[in-house]
Enzyme design. Structure first.
Site, PDB file in Angstrom:
ATOM      1  N   SER A 105       3.978   9.991   5.702  1.00 55.58           N
ATOM      2  CA  SER A 105       3.264   8.926   6.409  1.00 55.58           C
ATOM      3  C   SER A 105       4.282   8.104   7.189  1.00 55.58           C
ATOM      4  O   SER A 105       5.436   7.984   6.762  1.00 55.58           O
ATOM      5  CB  SER A 105       2.571   8.046   5.376  1.00 55.58           C
ATOM      6  OG  SER A 105       2.259   6.795   5.942  1.00 55.58           O
ATOM      7  N   SER A 106       3.830   7.478   8.271  1.00 53.08           N
ATOM      8  CA  SER A 106       4.754   6.652   9.053  1.00 53.08           C
ATOM      9  C   SER A 106       5.203   5.410   8.286  1.00 53.08           C
ATOM     10  O   SER A 106       6.151   4.741   8.701  1.00 53.08           O
ATOM     11  CB  SER A 106       4.118   6.252  10.389  1.00 53.08           C
ATOM     12  OG  SER A 106       2.917   5.556  10.168  1.00 53.08           O
ATOM     13  N   CYS A 107       4.555   5.119   7.141  1.00 52.20           N
ATOM     14  CA  CYS A 107       4.984   3.937   6.383  1.00 52.20           C
ATOM     15  C   CYS A 107       6.278   4.177   5.605  1.00 52.20           C
ATOM     16  O   CYS A 107       6.790   3.267   4.961  1.00 52.20           O
ATOM     17  CB  CYS A 107       3.883   3.433   5.464  1.00 52.20           C
ATOM     18  SG  CYS A 107       3.560   4.505   4.093  1.00 52.20           S
ATOM     19  N   TYR A 134       3.723   3.462  -2.230  1.00 54.57           N
ATOM     20  CA  TYR A 134       3.299   4.722  -1.587  1.00 54.57           C
ATOM     21  C   TYR A 134       4.451   5.278  -0.755  1.00 54.57           C
ATOM     22  O   TYR A 134       4.758   6.480  -0.803  1.00 54.57           O
ATOM     23  CB  TYR A 134       2.085   4.415  -0.713  1.00 54.57           C
ATOM     24  CG  TYR A 134       1.534   5.578   0.067  1.00 54.57           C
ATOM     25  CD1 TYR A 134       0.830   6.597  -0.567  1.00 54.57           C
ATOM     26  CD2 TYR A 134       1.684   5.637   1.452  1.00 54.57           C
ATOM     27  CE1 TYR A 134       0.310   7.644   0.166  1.00 54.57           C
ATOM     28  CE2 TYR A 134       1.152   6.680   2.186  1.00 54.57           C
ATOM     29  CZ  TYR A 134       0.469   7.687   1.538  1.00 54.57           C
ATOM     30  OH  TYR A 134      -0.050   8.731   2.267  1.00 54.57           O
ATOM     31  N   LYS A 138       6.467   8.874  -1.046  1.00 49.73           N
ATOM     32  CA  LYS A 138       6.552   9.840   0.064  1.00 49.73           C
ATOM     33  C   LYS A 138       8.010  10.128   0.431  1.00 49.73           C
ATOM     34  O   LYS A 138       8.354  11.272   0.755  1.00 49.73           O
ATOM     35  CB  LYS A 138       5.774   9.316   1.281  1.00 49.73           C
ATOM     36  CG  LYS A 138       4.261   9.318   1.074  1.00 49.73           C
ATOM     37  CD  LYS A 138       3.753  10.741   0.917  1.00 49.73           C
ATOM     38  CE  LYS A 138       2.259  10.843   0.813  1.00 49.73           C
ATOM     39  NZ  LYS A 138       1.798  12.224   0.559  1.00 49.73           N
ATOM     40  N   HIS A 177      -9.024   2.865   5.346  1.00 50.40           N
ATOM     41  CA  HIS A 177      -8.190   2.421   6.465  1.00 50.40           C
ATOM     42  C   HIS A 177      -9.065   1.695   7.500  1.00 50.40           C
ATOM     43  O   HIS A 177     -10.293   1.692   7.403  1.00 50.40           O
ATOM     44  CB  HIS A 177      -7.486   3.626   7.104  1.00 50.40           C
ATOM     45  CG  HIS A 177      -6.433   4.203   6.222  1.00 50.40           C
ATOM     46  ND1 HIS A 177      -6.656   5.291   5.422  1.00 50.40           N
ATOM     47  CD2 HIS A 177      -5.144   3.830   5.993  1.00 50.40           C
ATOM     48  CE1 HIS A 177      -5.555   5.573   4.741  1.00 50.40           C
ATOM     49  NE2 HIS A 177      -4.618   4.707   5.073  1.00 50.40           N
TER      50      HIS A 177
END
Ligand code: GFB
Length: 310
Positions: A105-107, A134, A138, A177
């Site tokens: 994920s981009s997070c 999270y 990842k 989301h």
């Protein structure tokens, strides 16, 4: 050896899109339901992998959720994601599965990373607090793929999507989301004749949104064409403010009332547009415009969720 791809997480938005795509290409896919295999149980995952012998795994199984779910259930997000990915990656290696595509994920990138965010920004600064558990899980997944590649020569890769939307999304207002939440809110407001819809936060954060069918093409493209140690970004290439996405969804849902902003709710990271030039240079690009994607996702919501008895 005949190809057999295990799509882990095939009932979710991402896994179902990848399964649809692979099947449309005539490729052999294997899936297993949650009621049959709990991915958090290591011996069971190892047994299932040895018994079924996929030749490749696309890893779309994860505990996911929006900004509120991430900050309300940090233990669930870190525990489920760390155990699921450790079990699958280690189990894949033990069962001799040589190809695996891990989805992040981009997070994973620092809250204040320079924009657009290139792959090299990983671990160069502190994370966004609302989803750091999270994100850490990842990041551990990316490093696990790298570790099994380095120590055992496994061809495990990681793909980082931006914010996604599309069919089979989660439309629960507390845990979803922003896009599915707003679709539901506008639909309900229109049906009930409400004059306003509440949008969380200030409306100023920027997000990069990609239709899940475009992501699915990117993931399968990477399975077939990408085999490197470093993770690779897969994003739409442009971002919009939360106010803009809210106004666009209001238009798609034909809601004519006002938007109000609830600033007691978190904004999250101010901006996270990724630099996806590496995957583009290899030959993938998105094909579904935001407007077109939102219309079809809203149509899916109307047919599959809004009508369902609750
Ligand atoms: O989509 P979202 O929950 O994910 O929120 P993040 C994006 C932005 O939309 C935030 C705002 O600024 C929210 O405050 N927003 C406005 C809303 N109205 C709503 C609403 O009704 N519901 C929701 N959910 N948001 C997630 C991460 O962050 O992004 C995950 O928590 C994951 O870890 C995912 O990485 C892609 O982009 O803020």
């Amino acid at each position: 050896m005949e190809e057999l791809i295990w799509v882990a997480g095939h009932r979710g938005m991402v896994g179902s899109a990848i399964t649809r795509l692979l099947e449309s290409q005539g490729r052999k896919v294997i899936t297993v339901d949650r009621s049959v295999l709990d991915l958090r149980r290591q011996p069971e995952v190892e047994f299932w992998l040895r018994a079924n012998q996929p030749t490749a795994i696309i890893f779309a199984a994860a505990k996911v959720g929006g900004i509120l779910a991430n900050s309300t259930y940090p233990a669930d997000f870190i525990y489920d994601n760390l155990t699921i990915q450790t079990n699958i990656i280690h189990g894949a290696h033990k069962a001799g599965v040589d190809r695996l595509v891990f989805l992040g994920s981009s997070c994973i990138y620092p809250k204040l990373a320079p924009q657009p965010i290139s792959e090299t920004a990983l671990m160069t600064g502190p994370l966004e607090p609302t989803n750091q558990w999270y994100a850490i899980a990842k990041i551990a997944g990316i490093m696990s793929c790298q570790a099994y590649r380095q120590q055992h020569g496994r061809r495990y890769i990681s793909v980082m999507p931006c914010n996604l939307y599309g069919p089979n999304d989660n439309f629960d207002l507390e845990t979803s989301h922003v896009i599915p939440a707003l679709m539901r809110k506008f639909h309900r407001a229109k049906r009930e004749g409400a004059s306003e819809v509440v949008v969380w936060g200030t409306g100023t954060p920027l997000r990069e949104f990609l239709h899940v069918d475009d992501l699915a093409r990117g993931v399968v493209f990477c399975l077939d064409n990408y085999d490197e140690y470093e993770h690779i970004n897969c994003g739409a290439g442009f971002d919009v403010t939360i106010r803009e996405i809210a106004e666009t969804i209001a238009g798609v849902a034909s809601f004519k009332g006002a938007l109000t902003f609830d600033t007691t709710k978190p904004d999250g990271t101010p901006r996270k547009i990724m630099d996806s030039s590496r995957i583009r240079a290899l030959g993938w690009k998105p094909e579904i415009s935001l407007e077109e994607g939102l219309k079809s996702a809203y149509g899916w919501y109307l047919e599959n969720v809004a009508q369902a008895p609750r």
